[in-house]
Write a protein that holds these residues in place. Structure first.
Motif, PDB file in Angstrom:
ATOM      1  N   GLU A  30     -48.999  56.697  61.073  1.00 20.81           N
ATOM      2  CA  GLU A  30     -49.553  56.852  59.725  1.00 20.81           C
ATOM      3  C   GLU A  30     -48.516  57.420  58.752  1.00 20.81           C
ATOM      4  OE1 GLU A  30     -54.277  57.580  60.749  1.00 20.81           O
ATOM      5  OE2 GLU A  30     -52.917  59.296  60.708  1.00 20.81           O
ATOM      6  N   ALA A  31     -47.684  58.339  59.226  1.00 21.95           N
ATOM      7  CA  ALA A  31     -46.684  58.966  58.357  1.00 21.95           C
ATOM      8  C   ALA A  31     -45.652  57.964  57.871  1.00 21.95           C
ATOM      9  CB  ALA A  31     -45.993  60.105  59.093  1.00 21.95           C
ATOM     10  N   LEU A  32     -45.478  56.876  58.621  1.00 16.60           N
ATOM     11  CA  LEU A  32     -44.511  55.847  58.240  1.00 16.60           C
ATOM     12  C   LEU A  32     -45.115  54.792  57.310  1.00 16.60           C
ATOM     13  CD1 LEU A  32     -42.772  55.517  61.694  1.00 16.60           C
ATOM     14  CD2 LEU A  32     -41.644  56.186  59.567  1.00 16.60           C
TER      15      LEU A  32
ATOM     16  N   ALA B  79     -42.037  34.342  53.791  1.00 19.61           N
ATOM     17  CA  ALA B  79     -43.478  34.335  53.515  1.00 19.61           C
ATOM     18  C   ALA B  79     -44.194  35.367  54.377  1.00 19.61           C
ATOM     19  CB  ALA B  79     -44.049  32.943  53.759  1.00 19.61           C
ATOM     20  N   ASP B  80     -43.842  35.427  55.667  1.00 19.74           N
ATOM     21  CA  ASP B  80     -44.470  36.399  56.555  1.00 19.74           C
ATOM     22  C   ASP B  80     -44.085  37.823  56.178  1.00 19.74           C
ATOM     23  OD1 ASP B  80     -45.887  34.569  58.025  1.00 19.74           O
ATOM     24  OD2 ASP B  80     -44.370  34.360  59.596  1.00 19.74           O
ATOM     25  N   ARG B  81     -42.859  38.007  55.718  1.00 24.41           N
ATOM     26  CA  ARG B  81     -42.437  39.343  55.286  1.00 24.41           C
ATOM     27  C   ARG B  81     -43.288  39.832  54.119  1.00 24.41           C
ATOM     28  NH1 ARG B  81     -36.238  40.996  55.703  1.00 24.41           N
ATOM     29  NH2 ARG B  81     -35.675  40.062  57.692  1.00 24.41           N
ATOM     30  N   ARG B  82     -43.585  38.940  53.213  1.00 22.55           N
ATOM     31  CA  ARG B  82     -44.405  39.337  52.059  1.00 22.55           C
ATOM     32  C   ARG B  82     -45.842  39.608  52.474  1.00 22.55           C
ATOM     33  NH1 ARG B  82     -41.393  35.134  49.635  1.00 22.55           N
ATOM     34  NH2 ARG B  82     -43.136  33.698  49.995  1.00 22.55           N
ATOM     35  N   HIS B  83     -46.356  38.796  53.379  1.00 20.49           N
ATOM     36  CA  HIS B  83     -47.762  38.899  53.776  1.00 20.49           C
ATOM     37  C   HIS B  83     -47.996  40.066  54.719  1.00 20.49           C
ATOM     38  CE1 HIS B  83     -51.789  37.502  53.934  1.00 20.49           C
ATOM     39  NE2 HIS B  83     -51.748  37.102  55.198  1.00 20.49           N
ATOM     40  N   GLY B  84     -47.046  40.317  55.617  1.00 19.93           N
ATOM     41  CA  GLY B  84     -47.188  41.428  56.554  1.00 19.93           C
ATOM     42  C   GLY B  84     -47.306  40.971  57.993  1.00 19.93           C
ATOM     43  N   VAL B  85     -47.355  41.939  58.889  1.00 19.55           N
ATOM     44  CA  VAL B  85     -47.376  41.673  60.320  1.00 19.55           C
ATOM     45  C   VAL B  85     -48.353  42.630  60.982  1.00 19.55           C
ATOM     46  CG1 VAL B  85     -45.492  43.276  60.837  1.00 19.55           C
ATOM     47  CG2 VAL B  85     -45.884  41.325  62.357  1.00 19.55           C
TER      48      VAL B  85
ATOM     49  N   ALA C 206     -39.664  50.158  61.417  1.00 17.31           N
ATOM     50  CA  ALA C 206     -38.914  48.952  61.050  1.00 17.31           C
ATOM     51  C   ALA C 206     -39.507  48.294  59.814  1.00 17.31           C
ATOM     52  CB  ALA C 206     -38.906  47.970  62.218  1.00 17.31           C
ATOM     53  N   ALA C 207     -40.838  48.224  59.757  1.00 15.86           N
ATOM     54  CA  ALA C 207     -41.498  47.597  58.617  1.00 15.86           C
ATOM     55  C   ALA C 207     -41.246  48.387  57.333  1.00 15.86           C
ATOM     56  CB  ALA C 207     -43.003  47.489  58.888  1.00 15.86           C
ATOM     57  N   HIS C 208     -41.285  49.717  57.441  1.00 14.46           N
ATOM     58  CA  HIS C 208     -41.001  50.563  56.269  1.00 14.46           C
ATOM     59  C   HIS C 208     -39.571  50.332  55.783  1.00 14.46           C
ATOM     60  CE1 HIS C 208     -41.227  54.054  53.625  1.00 14.46           C
ATOM     61  NE2 HIS C 208     -40.074  54.463  54.135  1.00 14.46           N
ATOM     62  N   ARG C 209     -38.635  50.259  56.708  1.00 12.96           N
ATOM     63  CA  ARG C 209     -37.231  50.049  56.342  1.00 12.96           C
ATOM     64  C   ARG C 209     -37.025  48.691  55.672  1.00 12.96           C
ATOM     65  NH1 ARG C 209     -32.356  50.662  60.699  1.00 12.96           N
ATOM     66  NH2 ARG C 209     -33.118  52.813  60.650  1.00 12.96           N
ATOM     67  N   LEU C 210     -37.737  47.661  56.164  1.00 13.52           N
ATOM     68  CA  LEU C 210     -37.544  46.307  55.659  1.00 13.52           C
ATOM     69  C   LEU C 210     -38.506  45.936  54.538  1.00 13.52           C
ATOM     70  CD1 LEU C 210     -36.994  44.515  59.103  1.00 13.52           C
ATOM     71  CD2 LEU C 210     -35.237  45.207  57.449  1.00 13.52           C
TER      72      LEU C 210
ATOM     73  N   LEU D 211     -37.209  46.225  65.179  1.00 17.02           N
ATOM     74  CA  LEU D 211     -36.259  45.865  64.122  1.00 17.02           C
ATOM     75  C   LEU D 211     -35.730  44.441  64.299  1.00 17.02           C
ATOM     76  CD1 LEU D 211     -34.179  49.156  63.715  1.00 17.02           C
ATOM     77  CD2 LEU D 211     -35.322  47.924  61.854  1.00 17.02           C
ATOM     78  N   PHE D 212     -35.357  44.106  65.523  1.00 20.52           N
ATOM     79  CA  PHE D 212     -34.794  42.772  65.765  1.00 20.52           C
ATOM     80  C   PHE D 212     -35.846  41.694  65.529  1.00 20.52           C
ATOM     81  CE2 PHE D 212     -33.192  39.458  68.875  1.00 20.52           C
ATOM     82  CZ  PHE D 212     -32.193  38.991  68.026  1.00 20.52           C
ATOM     83  N   ALA D 213     -37.064  41.916  66.018  1.00 21.66           N
ATOM     84  CA  ALA D 213     -38.113  40.905  65.862  1.00 21.66           C
ATOM     85  C   ALA D 213     -38.492  40.717  64.398  1.00 21.66           C
ATOM     86  CB  ALA D 213     -39.338  41.290  66.684  1.00 21.66           C
ATOM     87  N   LEU D 214     -38.623  41.807  63.653  1.00 15.57           N
ATOM     88  CA  LEU D 214     -38.987  41.677  62.239  1.00 15.57           C
ATOM     89  C   LEU D 214     -37.893  40.996  61.434  1.00 15.57           C
ATOM     90  CD1 LEU D 214     -40.856  44.958  61.220  1.00 15.57           C
ATOM     91  CD2 LEU D 214     -41.778  42.795  62.060  1.00 15.57           C
TER      92      LEU D 214
END
Length: 319
Positions: free
Chosen positions: A112-114, A66-72, A87-91, A57-60
């Motif tokens: 996978e469930a997330l 731009a990176d948030r839109r593109h992904g990690v 964290a990615a699902h939440r954000l 969560l802290f790192a994301l």
């Protein structure tokens, strides 16, 4: 960016209300064994089943728009992948998780469930999987977030756990920590030694994959280890460069725990505390049960890092 107290304090403030402040409880039987009060830090009760959600969560939160839109992307033996997927699902950030061929099936299903994209490698070991995952992420143009070799992950994972422990058990002077890649131990060890220079850190490792011990012997981080067959995937593999820079002058003892003792640690926790912990987390309890802890100068805190283990693996351990 480097790890410092300011970054850990920032992580503590950011994560307040977003993760559980996990409890600390006494361990009477371990206290009798060690001759001092022993407490369990129950990070196995954390959201997603392990401490890893803190650092994710802290790192994301530090990603650019731009990176948030593109992904990690990341590589994980399981818990970091679950934490990052949560964290990615939440954000609202797309996430790709690369996992070893033998990843624990319960952890794979949880990722996978997330909603994260999961890519299983052809490699059984973590280190070979991570090297391949970094190549794949670079080819896809995705920023790669290490499970341990990152200051934000270290601050969020180990740093914030340490801050809670010292607030709840200020008299503690010896701390038992699981060590795989070193992110948890690095963040925890940095915070504790800065606040309590006389504290003792006991790093608990899988005997068959002792990357920290080999790093201390060599004087440089051993970032790759031969793959080993183990029920504790979170302890297998090399040590991060950044965690080693922190731990090399802060670790007071390395406890090497055989595979069979990990299994006994899982059984012991169920039998005596009624908590399910995964084998990677049981390494700290197993070190206590084996007597591989130097005589403590004061109260002891044993960190239990997670609970994510498949039913098939648990049946095998209990049998």
């Amino acid at each position: 960016m480097t790890l410092d107290l300011g970054l850990i304090d920032e992580a503590v403030a950011f994560l307040d209300g977003q993760v559980r402040r996990t409890p600390v409880e006494p361990a009477p039987l371990l206290s009798a064994r060690l001759g001092v009060p022993v407490y369990l830090k129950l990070e196995c009760l954390q959201l997603t089943g392990s401490f890893k959600v803190r650092g994710a969560l802290f790192a994301l939160s530090k990603l650019s728009e731009a990176d948030r839109r593109h992904g990690v992307a990341t590589c994980s033996a399981g818990n970091h992948g679950i934490g990052l997927a949560h964290a990615a699902h939440r954000l609202g950030i797309p996430a790709t998780i690369y996992v070893p061929a033998g990843v624990d099936e319960a952890k794979l299903r949880a990722i996978e469930a997330l909603g994260a994209r999961v890519v299983r490698s052809a490699f059984s070991g973590y280190d070979a999987t991570e090297a391949w995952a970094r190549q794949e992420a670079a080819r896809a143009g995705l920023p790669f977030l290490s499970a341990y070799d990152d200051p934000h992950v270290m601050a969020g994972n180990g740093g914030t756990v340490a801050a809670e422990v010292l607030a709840d058990v200020p008299e503690a002077r010896t701390f038992l920590l699981p060590v795989g890649g070193g992110g948890l131990a690095g963040g925890f060890g940095f915070y504790v030694k800065e606040r309590l220079p006389d504290a003792r850190l006991v790093a608990c490792q899988l005997a068959a994959s002792p990357a920290l011990l080999r790093s201390l012997e060599r004087g440089a981080a051993v970032t790759e280890m031969p793959p080993v067959e183990t029920v504790a995937g979170g302890l297998e593999g090399g040590l991060g460069v950044l965690p080693f820079a922190v731990l090399r002058d802060r670790v007071d003892h390395v406890a090497l725990v055989p595979e069979q003792d990990l299994r006994e640690g899982v059984r012991w926790m169920l039998d005596h505390h009624r908590y399910l912990v995964e084998p990677s987390a049981a390494v700290t309890v197993a070190a206590c049960l084996a007597g591989d802890v130097p005589p403590p100068a004061g109260p002891v805190v044993v960190l239990l890092s997670g609970r994510n283990v498949s039913l098939a693996t648990l049946r095998n351990i209990l049998a």
